[in-house]
Scaffold this motif. Structure first.
Motif, PDB file in Angstrom:
ATOM      1  N   GLU A 185      54.737  74.832  39.365  1.00  7.31           N
ATOM      2  CA  GLU A 185      56.007  74.550  40.049  1.00  7.31           C
ATOM      3  C   GLU A 185      55.772  74.130  41.491  1.00  7.31           C
ATOM      4  OE1 GLU A 185      60.015  76.896  41.601  1.00  7.31           O
ATOM      5  OE2 GLU A 185      58.584  77.911  40.284  1.00  7.31           O
ATOM      6  N   VAL A 186      54.872  74.840  42.199  1.00  7.14           N
ATOM      7  CA  VAL A 186      54.599  74.532  43.600  1.00  7.14           C
ATOM      8  C   VAL A 186      53.995  73.139  43.733  1.00  7.14           C
ATOM      9  CG1 VAL A 186      53.142  75.138  45.567  1.00  7.14           C
ATOM     10  CG2 VAL A 186      54.393  76.926  44.344  1.00  7.14           C
ATOM     11  N   VAL A 187      53.042  72.805  42.878  1.00 11.97           N
ATOM     12  CA  VAL A 187      52.426  71.478  42.933  1.00 11.97           C
ATOM     13  C   VAL A 187      53.471  70.397  42.687  1.00 11.97           C
ATOM     14  CG1 VAL A 187      50.825  69.908  41.777  1.00 11.97           C
ATOM     15  CG2 VAL A 187      50.112  72.246  42.324  1.00 11.97           C
ATOM     16  N   ALA A 188      54.330  70.618  41.707  1.00 14.63           N
ATOM     17  CA  ALA A 188      55.368  69.626  41.408  1.00 14.63           C
ATOM     18  C   ALA A 188      56.289  69.422  42.602  1.00 14.63           C
ATOM     19  CB  ALA A 188      56.171  70.073  40.183  1.00 14.63           C
ATOM     20  N   ARG A 189      56.623  70.505  43.305  1.00 13.62           N
ATOM     21  CA  ARG A 189      57.508  70.383  44.470  1.00 13.62           C
ATOM     22  C   ARG A 189      56.838  69.596  45.589  1.00 13.62           C
ATOM     23  NH1 ARG A 189      61.609  74.161  45.124  1.00 13.62           N
ATOM     24  NH2 ARG A 189      62.042  73.002  47.038  1.00 13.62           N
ATOM     25  N   PHE A 190      55.548  69.827  45.812  1.00 12.23           N
ATOM     26  CA  PHE A 190      54.843  69.085  46.863  1.00 12.23           C
ATOM     27  C   PHE A 190      54.664  67.622  46.482  1.00 12.23           C
ATOM     28  CE2 PHE A 190      53.312  73.284  48.507  1.00 12.23           C
ATOM     29  CZ  PHE A 190      53.801  73.122  49.788  1.00 12.23           C
ATOM     30  N   VAL A 191      54.385  67.354  45.224  1.00  9.12           N
ATOM     31  CA  VAL A 191      54.265  65.959  44.779  1.00  9.12           C
ATOM     32  C   VAL A 191      55.583  65.227  44.997  1.00  9.12           C
ATOM     33  CG1 VAL A 191      53.980  64.470  42.766  1.00  9.12           C
ATOM     34  CG2 VAL A 191      52.411  66.389  43.139  1.00  9.12           C
ATOM     35  N   GLU A 192      56.686  65.886  44.627  1.00 15.48           N
ATOM     36  CA  GLU A 192      58.009  65.284  44.786  1.00 15.48           C
ATOM     37  C   GLU A 192      58.338  65.077  46.258  1.00 15.48           C
ATOM     38  OE1 GLU A 192      62.683  66.285  43.676  1.00 15.48           O
ATOM     39  OE2 GLU A 192      61.129  67.800  43.417  1.00 15.48           O
ATOM     40  N   SER A 193      58.086  66.110  47.071  1.00 12.91           N
ATOM     41  CA  SER A 193      58.460  66.054  48.482  1.00 12.91           C
ATOM     42  C   SER A 193      57.670  64.993  49.240  1.00 12.91           C
ATOM     43  CB  SER A 193      58.241  67.419  49.135  1.00 12.91           C
ATOM     44  OG  SER A 193      58.496  67.380  50.515  1.00 12.91           O
TER      45      SER A 193
END
Length: 215
Positions: A185-193
């Protein structure tokens, strides 16, 4: 493995009851060998004492069970080792040992007095210690352009990630500590951001102190 609480470092406290000194020493102990080594060190330090009562709780390698031991070390049965263990258990601590040294003050305390004194000494040592929560963690390494630094900082705070290292060169390198089960989840949020501008690597899970405090 689930999170558990222990202490960050050794702690000590003393209780005096009718001139008897009860010196309680706590230490983190990840293995039974470490607990017994600490016990022997205290016995050596206080070789002239009449009693070195102990109790320890050590988790198994997979965290599924605990190794629990205690000793009255010559005190009347049930007056010292078990009360010390119960204080540790009531505090919810694991991977820990408490050794309480008693120097006799000349006055018998009775069974009730001994239970109260040993319990009070163990609790005083816990109160003096820094209790930490150990969780299954992972470190996330991010390499980002300078323009994204403040944005990533804010997102890290929102996610409850701890920034444990940073370096500034051609780009910004950050190391964040997160709960291992939140890695995807954290990786996905950073990729998106960062719209894919961040290079991200995630370590293998490991146990470490972690207290999530999201903004």
């Amino acid at each position: 493995m689930g999170a558990y609480q222990t202490i960050a470092a050794r702690a000590e406290a003393e209780v005096v009851e009718k001139k008897s000194r009860f010196i309680a020493q706590l230490a983190p102990a990840a293995t039974e060998e470490a607990a017994l080594a600490f016990l022997e060190a205290v016995r050596t330090e206080h070789a002239q004492a009449r009693h070195n009562v102990y109790a320890y709780i050590v988790r198994s390698a997979d965290g599924a069970a605990e190794r629990v031991r205690y000793s009255d070390d010559g005190e009347p049965s049930g007056t010292s080792g078990m009360p010390t263990l119960q204080v540790l258990q009531h505090a919810g601590l694991a991977d820990i040992i408490c050794v309480t040294t008693r120097y006799f003050g000349g006055t018998l305390l009775g069974t009730g007095g001994l239970v109260r004194a040993y319990s009070a000494a163990a609790q005083a040592a816990i109160d003096a210690a820094q209790v930490v929560t150990i969780s299954s963690c992972a470190d996330v390494s991010l390499h980002i352009p300078y323009a994204l630094y403040e944005q990533v900082q804010r997102l890290a705070g929102t996610l409850g990630a701890q920034i444990i290292d940073s370096a500034f060169a051609d780009d910004v390198s950050l190391t964040l500590r997160i709960l291992a089960d939140e890695g995807d989840e954290v990786v996905a949020r950073f990729v998106e951001s960062t719209r894919g501008q961040a290079r991200i690597e995630v370590s293998q899970p490991f146990e470490a102190p972690f207290c999530k405090e999201a903004l």
